[in-house]
Design an enzyme around this catalytic site. Structure first.
Site, PDB file in Angstrom:
ATOM      1  N   HIS D  87       0.853  -1.186   0.000  1.00 16.42           N
ATOM      2  CA  HIS D  87       0.000   0.000   0.000  1.00 16.42           C
ATOM      3  C   HIS D  87       0.894   1.242   0.000  1.00 16.42           C
ATOM      4  CE1 HIS D  87      -2.860   3.054   1.305  1.00 16.42           C
ATOM      5  NE2 HIS D  87      -3.792   2.254   0.805  1.00 16.42           N
ATOM      6  N   GLU D 135      -3.850   2.635  -7.181  1.00 15.55           N
ATOM      7  CA  GLU D 135      -4.262   3.645  -6.200  1.00 15.55           C
ATOM      8  C   GLU D 135      -3.306   4.830  -6.266  1.00 15.55           C
ATOM      9  OE1 GLU D 135      -6.907   2.848  -2.431  1.00 15.55           O
ATOM     10  OE2 GLU D 135      -4.774   2.578  -2.062  1.00 15.55           O
TER      11      GLU D 135
END
Lengths: 222, 222, 222, 222
Positions: D87, D135
């Site tokens: 992430h 993302e």
């Protein structure tokens, strides 16, 4: 101590230019000025000036397979006489700080540990560096100097060092850019200041001269 | 590509010495030899030899307050023409690799991404470096070369690059130290090899000559 | 303090099993035993036993967008009463250590800083943790305990804490696995020991009982 | 996929509460909803709901002495069925990503790699995860969704996966918070969306219902 960081104004030829300004101010004021250029500029700067040169970081490694790391021996051979350790823009673990101080000593480099808070200053005394700098990161690059914002922290740093059995030079930095900033710092017991973004100002030579004179004055008085 | 790492035998004056050996072998064989000295030795080496010099790492930063980091612009001005990125001894995040390749391109540096496995090689093609090196870390510094231990990986690397729309030079490394290692690698399609610990051997000049001749031979044949 | 690390023998159901052994030994000896399971096992263990539970690490963050990090508030709510900070297997910068100690205090968690050397112990006292553990990494997991290999370091740790104005519990660890190891450590002034790989031994319950009895004995005598 | 991050609104009891909302929406819409709570909350959440639970990160370690790290086996035993890897708030090296995907597979966890740019998406396909999420970090937490700001990136992600020989579920995230955001993403070929800061909104249950309905609609049409 002039920390060249990775400013455009202090890279390559410009690094040599600023180092020569520092050398000139040293010659006129007899105030010791250290320059800390980027790794790739250490050799070049050290060839051109006679004032002391520091590396901005070292890795506590010994010669061997460590691609991309900064070997203390190599820094020394390139002409540096010391190294900044744990600058707030390049922080390392406490074990790594300790090993870096030891490796610096082994190869004959002076070590300056940078600390962001009072307790970290107090802690770092026990790691036995040659110089200890308080540099609150929230003031770095701002117009508010550590001298004005945190005078009591400078006093505390000086006291802590005095009360220890170590011989450590107390230094302070962050936001230092005027004669007054230097005067206050030295009056409070600091024996050095770190100067960063002020180097980029157009009239830096004059500014540096004023700051050096302020340092000389206080030292003479004190 | 000679990766000087942080060996004693390739630091400071020794870095210049090894670079001159590489230059001589280049002159006699016309095989391109790149040297990758430590940051502090880039300027010195680049001043002394005319063969290409690479940095062992760069940080994907722009000029600014980044004490202790490696600014691509500074590396360029010091005389380097390229940089190793993500060596297994200096790994970085995938986002950082991508940014470093882009920053290298922006300032006019070639980029060589090092990869530890076949899937990582395949992945790195998409990041668009100029050169891509397979270097299984478990073979680095051993007498077992990638050419002997992983011939199929070299083939795969070459194929993956061919099938992409990128122009990337396939390189392989780890354990490369003989004429035979180079011959196999080039026959399988590699267009370069990375040499590390072999640099420390006493008869390195002769070894390098043999390896360069092997490369020249295969290139001529192939 | 039982550091469960990420051993198979102390994961999930096994974590609960070992924690229950610790609870039983505590009930029989009245010696305080803390367990430090993995993050994912904290809730489960805290539900099943009444002895204190520590996290193996916390990040000095506040609630917000920090995917994959360890929020002190979450650790607290899961049932932990404290956290290990800067274990040699999970080292952090000195600034991060300091912030983690402060964040722990803010949310009501006890903090235990682990240190690898004597000077780092001395340094860490100034960061004001509730507990301070000397754990020379070179002894961790070996049959040679800190009690035998470094008795003078335990004495130094105890002295340094005494001479400071902080209330800190001195702890030592690495290689601790016998009644004798505990006895020596407590006689030298330690008020706790960290136990790691010894947990994996088959007769751990008996071993732990012996160590707890040794601790109780010395405390009673001393 | 609901990424709980380390928000106050998704910690501890709140984590269970939000997971139950997700479960309810799943039951009413039959759209698969995954929740990714903090490490310490995985067990608790997995006990309370029947929808799939992911960890926010795993370390590619095997059982052993790794204090403070996240063991895939432990995550699995706590009740998770997968893990987010890399992430943008917890980035790791490319070698670590690859190993984490492999370790996840070994222990029976699904893997979702997060990528910040198109080339990194293309690269990550070669690392063989089960799910791949684009993302862009500059959109995370903003009101501008990836669906509106980067529709072409979603198309590219879907195409790249189709052209590879891997079976990977394309996901997109950052700024997703409305029915329309989900509709666009699914129409462009995404088979999942990541939702973060939207979880904190007061009417989240209704919002989530709308987004799930949008996903169901497009899937039905498409």
């Amino acid at each position: 101590m002039l920390n060249f960081k990775t400013f455009k104004e202090t890279t390559g030829k410009n690094a040599v230019k600023v180092a020569k300004i520092a050398e000139k101010v040293y010659e006129e004021t007899d105030v010791c000025i250290i320059v800390a250029p980027q790794f790739v500029d250490i050799f070049r700067v050290a060839q051109e000036v006679s004032i002391p040169v520091f590396a901005q970081h070292i890795d506590p490694i010994t010669p061997g397979p460590h691609t991309g790391h900064v070997l203390p021996e190599a820094v020394k051979e390139a002409g540096a006489v010391g190294a900044i350790i744990n600058h707030s823009e390049r922080e390392i673990t406490i074990t790594t700080i300790h090993k870096a101080v030891e490796r610096a000593r082994e190869v004959g480099l002076l070590s300056l540990i940078c600390c962001s808070t009072d307790p970290i200053c107090a802690a770092s005394v026990s790691l036995g560096p040659d110089m200890l700098a308080l540099e609150p990161p929230e003031l770095i690059g701002t117009p508010m100097s550590v001298s004005r914002a945190r005078p009591q922290s400078i006093v505390r740093l000086v006291e802590t060092i005095k009360n220890s059995h170590y011989q450590i030079i107390p230094v302070c930095g962050a936001g230092v850019r005027t004669r007054e900033d230097v005067k206050i710092a030295f009056k409070l017991g600091a024996q050095g200041v770190m100067i960063g973004s002020a180097i980029k100002s157009k009239d830096f030579q004059q500014k540096l001269m004023e700051m050096a004179e302020a340092a000389a004055e206080v030292s003479y008085e004190g």
